[in-house]
Design a protein around this motif. Structure first.
Motif, PDB file in Angstrom:
ATOM      1  N   GLY A  90       0.814  -1.211   0.000  1.00 51.05           N
ATOM      2  CA  GLY A  90       0.000   0.000   0.000  1.00 51.05           C
ATOM      3  C   GLY A  90       0.843   1.254   0.000  1.00 51.05           C
ATOM      4  N   ASN A  91       1.914   1.268   0.787  1.00 54.20           N
ATOM      5  CA  ASN A  91       2.795   2.431   0.818  1.00 54.20           C
ATOM      6  C   ASN A  91       3.479   2.639  -0.526  1.00 54.20           C
ATOM      7  OD1 ASN A  91       2.241   3.067   3.491  1.00 54.20           O
ATOM      8  ND2 ASN A  91       4.006   1.960   4.311  1.00 54.20           N
ATOM      9  N   PHE A  92       3.892   1.545  -1.161  1.00 56.10           N
ATOM     10  CA  PHE A  92       4.536   1.667  -2.468  1.00 56.10           C
ATOM     11  C   PHE A  92       3.541   2.170  -3.509  1.00 56.10           C
ATOM     12  CE2 PHE A  92       6.187   0.122  -6.533  1.00 56.10           C
ATOM     13  CZ  PHE A  92       7.512   0.546  -6.466  1.00 56.10           C
ATOM     14  N   ALA A  93       2.325   1.609  -3.479  1.00 53.15           N
ATOM     15  CA  ALA A  93       1.301   2.001  -4.453  1.00 53.15           C
ATOM     16  C   ALA A  93       0.886   3.454  -4.281  1.00 53.15           C
ATOM     17  CB  ALA A  93       0.084   1.088  -4.318  1.00 53.15           C
ATOM     18  N   THR A  94       0.871   3.924  -3.058  1.00 58.80           N
ATOM     19  CA  THR A  94       0.385   5.286  -2.777  1.00 58.80           C
ATOM     20  C   THR A  94       1.478   6.337  -2.937  1.00 58.80           C
ATOM     21  OG1 THR A  94      -1.236   4.410  -1.219  1.00 58.80           O
ATOM     22  CG2 THR A  94      -0.689   6.755  -1.035  1.00 58.80           C
ATOM     23  N   HIS A  95       2.678   6.035  -2.444  1.00 58.23           N
ATOM     24  CA  HIS A  95       3.699   7.074  -2.296  1.00 58.23           C
ATOM     25  C   HIS A  95       4.870   6.981  -3.267  1.00 58.23           C
ATOM     26  CE1 HIS A  95       1.772   8.371   1.437  1.00 58.23           C
ATOM     27  NE2 HIS A  95       1.741   7.116   1.826  1.00 58.23           N
ATOM     28  N   VAL A  96       5.040   5.840  -3.948  1.00 59.07           N
ATOM     29  CA  VAL A  96       6.221   5.675  -4.802  1.00 59.07           C
ATOM     30  C   VAL A  96       5.848   5.372  -6.252  1.00 59.07           C
ATOM     31  CG1 VAL A  96       8.370   4.384  -5.151  1.00 59.07           C
ATOM     32  CG2 VAL A  96       7.567   4.856  -2.819  1.00 59.07           C
ATOM     33  N   ALA A  97       5.038   4.353  -6.467  1.00 61.51           N
ATOM     34  CA  ALA A  97       4.774   3.861  -7.824  1.00 61.51           C
ATOM     35  C   ALA A  97       4.214   4.912  -8.780  1.00 61.51           C
ATOM     36  CB  ALA A  97       3.838   2.655  -7.752  1.00 61.51           C
ATOM     37  N   PRO A  98       3.277   5.786  -8.347  1.00 60.22           N
ATOM     38  CA  PRO A  98       2.749   6.772  -9.310  1.00 60.22           C
ATOM     39  C   PRO A  98       3.829   7.664  -9.912  1.00 60.22           C
ATOM     40  CG  PRO A  98       1.303   6.617  -7.413  1.00 60.22           C
ATOM     41  CD  PRO A  98       2.544   5.833  -7.069  1.00 60.22           C
ATOM     42  N   ALA A  99       4.860   7.968  -9.138  1.00 56.37           N
ATOM     43  CA  ALA A  99       5.938   8.817  -9.648  1.00 56.37           C
ATOM     44  C   ALA A  99       6.810   8.092 -10.660  1.00 56.37           C
ATOM     45  CB  ALA A  99       6.799   9.318  -8.490  1.00 56.37           C
ATOM     46  N   LEU A 100       6.690   6.769 -10.726  1.00 55.00           N
ATOM     47  CA  LEU A 100       7.449   5.976 -11.690  1.00 55.00           C
ATOM     48  C   LEU A 100       6.625   5.627 -12.924  1.00 55.00           C
ATOM     49  CD1 LEU A 100       9.165   3.508  -9.176  1.00 55.00           C
ATOM     50  CD2 LEU A 100      10.085   5.643 -10.096  1.00 55.00           C
ATOM     51  N   GLY A 101       5.422   6.161 -13.018  1.00 57.21           N
ATOM     52  CA  GLY A 101       4.588   5.948 -14.193  1.00 57.21           C
ATOM     53  C   GLY A 101       3.459   4.967 -14.023  1.00 57.21           C
ATOM     54  N   TRP A 102       3.262   4.458 -12.803  1.00 53.80           N
ATOM     55  CA  TRP A 102       2.254   3.426 -12.557  1.00 53.80           C
ATOM     56  C   TRP A 102       0.893   4.033 -12.261  1.00 53.80           C
ATOM     57  CZ3 TRP A 102      -0.468   2.302  -7.928  1.00 53.80           C
ATOM     58  CH2 TRP A 102      -1.181   1.093  -7.930  1.00 53.80           C
ATOM     59  N   LYS A 103      -0.158   3.347 -12.708  1.00 54.70           N
ATOM     60  CA  LYS A 103      -1.535   3.681 -12.356  1.00 54.70           C
ATOM     61  C   LYS A 103      -2.213   2.439 -11.810  1.00 54.70           C
ATOM     62  CE  LYS A 103      -2.018   7.260 -15.917  1.00 54.70           C
ATOM     63  NZ  LYS A 103      -2.779   7.703 -17.118  1.00 54.70           N
ATOM     64  N   PRO A 104      -3.110   2.590 -10.830  1.00 53.35           N
ATOM     65  CA  PRO A 104      -3.771   1.414 -10.243  1.00 53.35           C
ATOM     66  C   PRO A 104      -4.472   0.572 -11.300  1.00 53.35           C
ATOM     67  CG  PRO A 104      -4.213   3.359  -8.922  1.00 53.35           C
ATOM     68  CD  PRO A 104      -3.540   3.839 -10.178  1.00 53.35           C
ATOM     69  N   ASN A 105      -4.419  -0.724 -11.119  1.00 50.51           N
ATOM     70  CA  ASN A 105      -5.057  -1.676 -12.024  1.00 50.51           C
ATOM     71  C   ASN A 105      -6.562  -1.685 -11.770  1.00 50.51           C
ATOM     72  OD1 ASN A 105      -5.723  -3.843 -13.673  1.00 50.51           O
ATOM     73  ND2 ASN A 105      -4.972  -5.374 -12.235  1.00 50.51           N
ATOM     74  N   THR A 106      -7.320  -1.211 -12.727  1.00 51.33           N
ATOM     75  CA  THR A 106      -8.774  -1.196 -12.590  1.00 51.33           C
ATOM     76  C   THR A 106      -9.479  -2.035 -13.639  1.00 51.33           C
ATOM     77  OG1 THR A 106      -8.936   0.797 -13.971  1.00 51.33           O
ATOM     78  CG2 THR A 106      -8.749   1.132 -11.587  1.00 51.33           C
ATOM     79  N   GLU A 107      -8.704  -2.587 -14.584  1.00 49.01           N
ATOM     80  CA  GLU A 107      -9.331  -3.288 -15.703  1.00 49.01           C
ATOM     81  C   GLU A 107      -8.951  -4.756 -15.797  1.00 49.01           C
ATOM     82  OE1 GLU A 107      -8.379  -1.129 -19.187  1.00 49.01           O
ATOM     83  OE2 GLU A 107      -9.506   0.662 -18.623  1.00 49.01           O
ATOM     84  N   GLY A 108      -7.785  -5.152 -15.317  1.00 52.32           N
ATOM     85  CA  GLY A 108      -7.371  -6.532 -15.439  1.00 52.32           C
ATOM     86  C   GLY A 108      -5.894  -6.625 -15.732  1.00 52.32           C
ATOM     87  N   PRO A 109      -5.398  -7.815 -16.084  1.00 49.70           N
ATOM     88  CA  PRO A 109      -3.965  -8.026 -16.270  1.00 49.70           C
ATOM     89  C   PRO A 109      -3.412  -7.299 -17.474  1.00 49.70           C
ATOM     90  CG  PRO A 109      -5.185  -9.954 -16.969  1.00 49.70           C
ATOM     91  CD  PRO A 109      -6.172  -9.044 -16.305  1.00 49.70           C
ATOM     92  N   VAL A 110      -2.093  -7.098 -17.460  1.00 51.12           N
ATOM     93  CA  VAL A 110      -1.397  -6.451 -18.560  1.00 51.12           C
ATOM     94  C   VAL A 110      -1.496  -7.331 -19.798  1.00 51.12           C
ATOM     95  CG1 VAL A 110       0.843  -5.634 -19.371  1.00 51.12           C
ATOM     96  CG2 VAL A 110       0.189  -5.326 -16.971  1.00 51.12           C
ATOM     97  N   ARG A 111      -1.890  -6.768 -20.921  1.00 54.48           N
ATOM     98  CA  ARG A 111      -1.994  -7.529 -22.165  1.00 54.48           C
ATOM     99  C   ARG A 111      -0.910  -7.162 -23.157  1.00 54.48           C
ATOM    100  NH1 ARG A 111      -4.007 -11.530 -20.162  1.00 54.48           N
ATOM    101  NH2 ARG A 111      -6.251 -11.656 -19.854  1.00 54.48           N
TER     102      ARG A 111
END
Length: 357
Positions: A325-346
């Motif tokens: 949760g800490n990585f998803a909230t405070h670190v990953a967005p700055a590296l280009g990540w967005k929360p998965n809302t649709e399903g696996p990477v295709r």
């Protein structure tokens, strides 16, 4: 970084500085961590597979349970040791799992890491390896596994059943699963071989090479060679590449405990594993801004499309979901990540694997 997930080594039983759960608890914790990660929008839940050790050894029941209780998260392995596998039975299991999971399976396979048992794959009935580490046996099993996963005929039909010369495929078949198979590579030469095979690259948590270069730089070269070999072999599409890192964001005073638990891994390390001088990647511990800067300077993290966080699964569900949760909230967005809302990477576009501005 387009996607991130967690990689669990699945340790259980006594040992280490922290008392571990028993096997039952470790499996239930894995399911609960994956469910929580799915709710956070994390992209993947991946598990190491070891034999003759107090770790996860048979991933299909665990992945099936996770697939049945989650909605979006990709489920997979990193890696299944192909020396120990019946390739056709594994292909049947993988296809059935993928159909249950509605196409959310991403299996990492490889020769596997050193095991406690001496030539343990022979106890499973797989003999004939000429390589003392069983690499030839693993690749032979892999070739047969991929032929089955791709839907081709793998055995002659019984006389009079389907016509002369008929070849039967494994059943069931899951279309698209072949595009979600990864090979775990621990060297630049193996990465080039993976590219030639046309499967995805799962770069190892360590490299069985030591050139003096930083782990991230050596791994980035490995990734570059893989992509060049993939293209040179004539494969089309954009293959996926993952790297693994230990990352512990310090957001609260309670998080400081990870400084003490991981204090010895702040730098790359050189050691001997499986007879090779090897490079072990550093552990990242710090406040979010410091982690963002450090990960942006990690050439392999920024070259790969998927980052797998190695988690201390034996610490339990709450601690691991806090890390994610800490990585998803405070670190990953700055590296280009967005929360998965649709399903696996295709698929991964070229823009998805570049460093964010």
């Amino acid at each position: 970084m387009h996607a991130f997930g967690f990689l669990s080594f699945g340790h259980y039983g006594p040992g280490g500085r922290v008392p571990g759960p028993d096997a039952r608890q470790a499996l239930h914790d894995a399911i609960d961590i994956a469910r929580g990660a799915d709710e956070l929008g994390v992209n993947g839940a991946y598990f190491r597979v070891h034999h003759f050790a107090r770790q996860h050894s048979s991933p299909m029941p665990l992945l099936s349970a996770i697939a049945a209780t989650t909605k979006r998260i990709e489920v997979g392995t990193g890696v299944i040791d192909m020396r120990y596998e019946n390739p056709l039975y594994l292909a049947e299991e993988a296809a059935a799992l993928d159909l249950i999971a509605d196409g959310r399976v991403a299996l990492g396979v490889s020769r596997g890491s050193p095991e406690p048992a001496d030539r343990g794959w022979e106890a499973f009935g797989y003999e004939g390896a000429q390589d003392p580490r069983g690499a030839d046996l693993a690749r032979e099993h892999f070739d047969r596994f991929m032929a089955a996963i791709r839907g081709g005929g793998v055995v002659d039909a019984a006389p009079g059943q389907f016509g002369a010369g008929a070849r039967l495929p494994i059943e069931p078949h899951s279309p698209g699963l072949a595009d979600r198979i990864w090979w775990g590579a621990g060297s630049r030469a193996t990465a080039e071989w993976v590219g030639e095979q046309g499967v995805n690259l799962m770069s190892s948590t360590l490299l069985t090479e030591a050139t003096g270069d930083a782990f991230g730089d050596l791994q980035a070269e490995q990734i570059e060679r893989y992509r060049a070999a993939y293209a040179a072999a004539g494969h089309t599409g954009t293959p996926r590449v993952s790297v693994s890192r230990s990352v512990f964001p310090v957001v609260t005073a309670d998080d400081q405990v990870f400084y003490q638990l991981r204090a010895g891994g702040a730098r790359d390390q050189i050691g001997i594993i499986d007879g090779y001088e090897s490079t072990f990647g550093r552990t990242y511990v710090g406040e979010p801004d410091a982690l963002i800067g450090a990960l942006r300077n990690d050439a392999a993290v920024m070259s790969a499309d998927t980052l797998k966080l190695t988690i201390p699964s034996q610490l339990g569900v709450d601690a691991n979901l806090s890390i994610l949760g800490n990585f998803a909230t405070h670190v990953a967005p700055a590296l280009g990540w967005k929360p998965n809302t649709e399903g696996p990477v295709r698929g991964v576009s070229a823009a998805a694997v570049t460093s964010p501005a």
